[in-house]
Write an enzyme that holds these catalytic residues in place. Sequence first.
Site, PDB file in Angstrom:
ATOM      1  N   GLU A 131      50.189 -13.432  -9.632  1.00 46.08           N
ATOM      2  CA  GLU A 131      49.949 -14.778  -9.458  1.00 46.08           C
ATOM      3  C   GLU A 131      48.226 -14.331  -8.485  1.00 46.08           C
ATOM      4  O   GLU A 131      48.739 -13.784  -7.325  1.00 46.08           O
ATOM      5  CB  GLU A 131      51.082 -15.463  -8.944  1.00 46.08           C
ATOM      6  CG  GLU A 131      51.489 -15.235  -7.750  1.00 46.08           C
ATOM      7  CD  GLU A 131      52.428 -15.449  -7.194  1.00 46.08           C
ATOM      8  OE1 GLU A 131      53.576 -16.589  -8.081  1.00 46.08           O
ATOM      9  OE2 GLU A 131      52.374 -15.931  -6.118  1.00 46.08           O
ATOM     10  N   CYS A 144      43.973 -16.898  -2.200  1.00 44.23           N
ATOM     11  CA  CYS A 144      45.557 -16.290  -2.261  1.00 44.23           C
ATOM     12  C   CYS A 144      45.699 -15.144  -3.446  1.00 44.23           C
ATOM     13  O   CYS A 144      45.623 -16.155  -4.482  1.00 44.23           O
ATOM     14  CB  CYS A 144      46.334 -16.803  -1.750  1.00 44.23           C
ATOM     15  SG  CYS A 144      47.498 -16.131  -1.351  1.00 44.23           S
ATOM     16  N   CYS A 151      57.375  -6.216  -5.438  1.00 42.09           N
ATOM     17  CA  CYS A 151      57.401  -5.789  -3.275  1.00 42.09           C
ATOM     18  C   CYS A 151      58.200  -4.971  -3.436  1.00 42.09           C
ATOM     19  O   CYS A 151      59.061  -5.508  -4.018  1.00 42.09           O
ATOM     20  CB  CYS A 151      56.880  -6.865  -2.838  1.00 42.09           C
ATOM     21  SG  CYS A 151      56.570  -6.570  -0.402  1.00 42.09           S
ATOM     22  N   CYS A 155      61.871  -9.154   2.066  1.00 42.64           N
ATOM     23  CA  CYS A 155      62.312 -10.486   3.324  1.00 42.64           C
ATOM     24  C   CYS A 155      63.572 -11.136   2.226  1.00 42.64           C
ATOM     25  O   CYS A 155      63.015 -11.782   1.269  1.00 42.64           O
ATOM     26  CB  CYS A 155      60.942 -10.809   3.931  1.00 42.64           C
ATOM     27  SG  CYS A 155      60.041  -9.932   3.558  1.00 42.64           S
ATOM     28  N   CYS A 158      61.974 -14.652   0.430  1.00 44.57           N
ATOM     29  CA  CYS A 158      60.672 -14.395  -0.274  1.00 44.57           C
ATOM     30  C   CYS A 158      60.881 -13.655  -1.460  1.00 44.57           C
ATOM     31  O   CYS A 158      62.118 -13.316  -1.845  1.00 44.57           O
ATOM     32  CB  CYS A 158      60.034 -13.445   0.637  1.00 44.57           C
ATOM     33  SG  CYS A 158      58.503 -12.569  -1.195  1.00 44.57           S
ATOM     34  N   ASN A 349      60.002 -22.454   1.895  1.00 42.18           N
ATOM     35  CA  ASN A 349      59.325 -22.797  -0.147  1.00 42.18           C
ATOM     36  C   ASN A 349      60.050 -22.867  -0.529  1.00 42.18           C
ATOM     37  O   ASN A 349      60.405 -21.105  -0.957  1.00 42.18           O
ATOM     38  CB  ASN A 349      58.198 -22.206  -0.602  1.00 42.18           C
ATOM     39  CG  ASN A 349      57.012 -23.205   0.187  1.00 42.18           C
ATOM     40  OD1 ASN A 349      56.611 -24.258  -0.258  1.00 42.18           O
ATOM     41  ND2 ASN A 349      55.856 -22.699   0.589  1.00 42.18           N
ATOM     42  N   CYS A 392      55.659 -18.537  -2.686  1.00 48.82           N
ATOM     43  CA  CYS A 392      56.066 -16.704  -3.305  1.00 48.82           C
ATOM     44  C   CYS A 392      56.222 -16.131  -4.612  1.00 48.82           C
ATOM     45  O   CYS A 392      57.810 -16.759  -4.535  1.00 48.82           O
ATOM     46  CB  CYS A 392      55.984 -16.182  -1.880  1.00 48.82           C
ATOM     47  SG  CYS A 392      55.210 -14.557  -2.172  1.00 48.82           S
TER      48      CYS A 392
HETATM   49  N1  SAH Z   1      53.331  -8.903   2.213  1.00 45.64           N
HETATM   50  C1  SAH Z   1      52.377  -9.267   3.742  1.00 45.64           C
HETATM   51  C2  SAH Z   1      52.403 -10.853   2.098  1.00 45.64           C
HETATM   52  C3  SAH Z   1      52.634 -11.859   1.259  1.00 45.64           C
HETATM   53  S1  SAH Z   1      53.669 -12.954   1.861  1.00 45.64           S
HETATM   54  C4  SAH Z   1      53.557 -10.480   4.241  1.00 45.64           C
HETATM   55  O1  SAH Z   1      54.429 -10.376   4.613  1.00 45.64           O
HETATM   56  O2  SAH Z   1      52.514 -10.611   5.504  1.00 45.64           O
HETATM   57  C5  SAH Z   1      52.689 -14.437   2.324  1.00 45.64           C
HETATM   58  C6  SAH Z   1      53.315 -14.807   3.251  1.00 45.64           C
HETATM   59  O3  SAH Z   1      54.015 -16.255   2.796  1.00 45.64           O
HETATM   60  C7  SAH Z   1      54.376 -14.252   4.615  1.00 45.64           C
HETATM   61  O4  SAH Z   1      54.069 -14.879   5.944  1.00 45.64           O
HETATM   62  C8  SAH Z   1      55.772 -15.080   3.978  1.00 45.64           C
HETATM   63  O5  SAH Z   1      56.451 -14.324   4.993  1.00 45.64           O
HETATM   64  C9  SAH Z   1      55.509 -16.203   3.496  1.00 45.64           C
HETATM   65  N2  SAH Z   1      56.715 -16.277   2.469  1.00 45.64           N
HETATM   66  C10 SAH Z   1      57.140 -15.943   1.413  1.00 45.64           C
HETATM   67  N3  SAH Z   1      58.048 -16.195   1.127  1.00 45.64           N
HETATM   68  C11 SAH Z   1      58.056 -17.634   1.562  1.00 45.64           C
HETATM   69  C12 SAH Z   1      58.608 -18.536   0.711  1.00 45.64           C
HETATM   70  N4  SAH Z   1      59.692 -19.069   0.463  1.00 45.64           N
HETATM   71  N5  SAH Z   1      58.404 -20.235   1.836  1.00 45.64           N
HETATM   72  C13 SAH Z   1      57.248 -20.284   2.558  1.00 45.64           C
HETATM   73  N6  SAH Z   1      56.635 -18.636   3.129  1.00 45.64           N
HETATM   74  C14 SAH Z   1      57.131 -17.828   2.283  1.00 45.64           C
END
Ligand code: SAH
Length: 412
Positions: A131, A144, A151, A155, A158, A349, A392
Amino acid sequence: MNDHTLSDPHAPAAPVGATIALTPTGCEAAPLPSLAGLTRAQLTDVLRDAGVAERELRMRTTQLWHWIYHHGVTDFGRMLNMSKAIRASLAERNSLARPAIVSEQVSRDGTRKWLLRMPPVDNRDKGAEVECVYIPESDRGTLCVSSQVGCTLNCSFCHTGTQKLVRNLTAQEIVSQVMVARERLGDFPGGQPPEDGGLIPSGEGVRAVSNIVFMGMGEPLYNFDNVRDALAIMSDGEGLSLSRRRITVSTAGVVPQIHALGEQVGAMLAISLHATNDDLRNELVPLNKKYRIAELMDACRAYPGLGNARRITFEYVMLKGVNDSPAEARALVRLLKGIPAKINLIPFNPWPGAQYECSDWDAIEKFSDIVFDAGYASPVRTPRGRDILAACGQLKSETEKLRARARLALED
Ligand code: SAH
């Protein structure tokens, strides 16, 4: 030419809020390898294979580069300063195909989300799906991009973390996300923006795609070499010409690669911090068990080129009752002391099955005030594209769900 994988610039405009299929999804014959997204060295090899004489290689590489990245052509026939013989020889062996736009969603706020299918890299590959989100503002447009399919980091907040890693994207696949966006938005010379009323910044010297953030799927520092090569292509002044200061690489904190990112790539750095103590960060960002907050902060302090004009962005997702207290805001300020920083507070989100909720607006405001009073710009990132599920990982899983539903319907 492998036309069926090209996104169609003449496709009907998407009504705001709608999803449309722009290209057929099947991929019949093994496609010719595409040149869109290759490095200069790779293009030189292609030209050599196409029979170009050694003494001409430099000049021809420059010409080919310019056609692909400056003009954004998708047809060898338009490369008029190259001889017919070279063009024919190139077209026999290669295409200029870009990823297919499988679907496009346009939010009421102008955010666009694309599901892209990459041309297959070999016979077993079905063509990776990633995406890519475009976020327009009045004076800039941010794309973006994804660096991996899926991944490995898991996390806990995420959605992408719940999908397993399929593979790293190649440099070509990373760059071609930018090329698809430029084409769709009419950003190449002579291009036309889509007539669907979605916001696209314009004006003297304003590009539809002016900024890139590696905040899509994947951990860019686990795919370092390809991200480095992709950045070299994106920032080349004779091609896509995106300044490195407008390209931000976001990492969950792969400490050993941070210095190299500054030194070899020169991109802006963003850190997904999300917590101010190791216990909580271990839970939210399990990578923290490997590289602790103290080590991460040391790497940030030593980031090459760091200064007030080149600040590090710290991302902090606001999770209700988890990391959003005033005490944590003060701890954040203490932690970042001495680091030229911007703090991005991201409202969480939600996604189906998530164990968290987004902080209340009050809590976000209080948190933001504390950070602001300490002297940091602390914009709360307005949730963009919520109506098209821009969080994400959501588009990919939505599509997978739709496919599963379609399969079930067929079986009935
Ligand atoms: N792996 C990298 C880039 C991908 S995520 C990183 O961790 O930075 C990009 C951003 O979106 C990161 O800051 C991540 O923590 C955030 N993110 C992921 N899921 C999310 C969610 N459900 N709501 C808000 N931010 C989120």
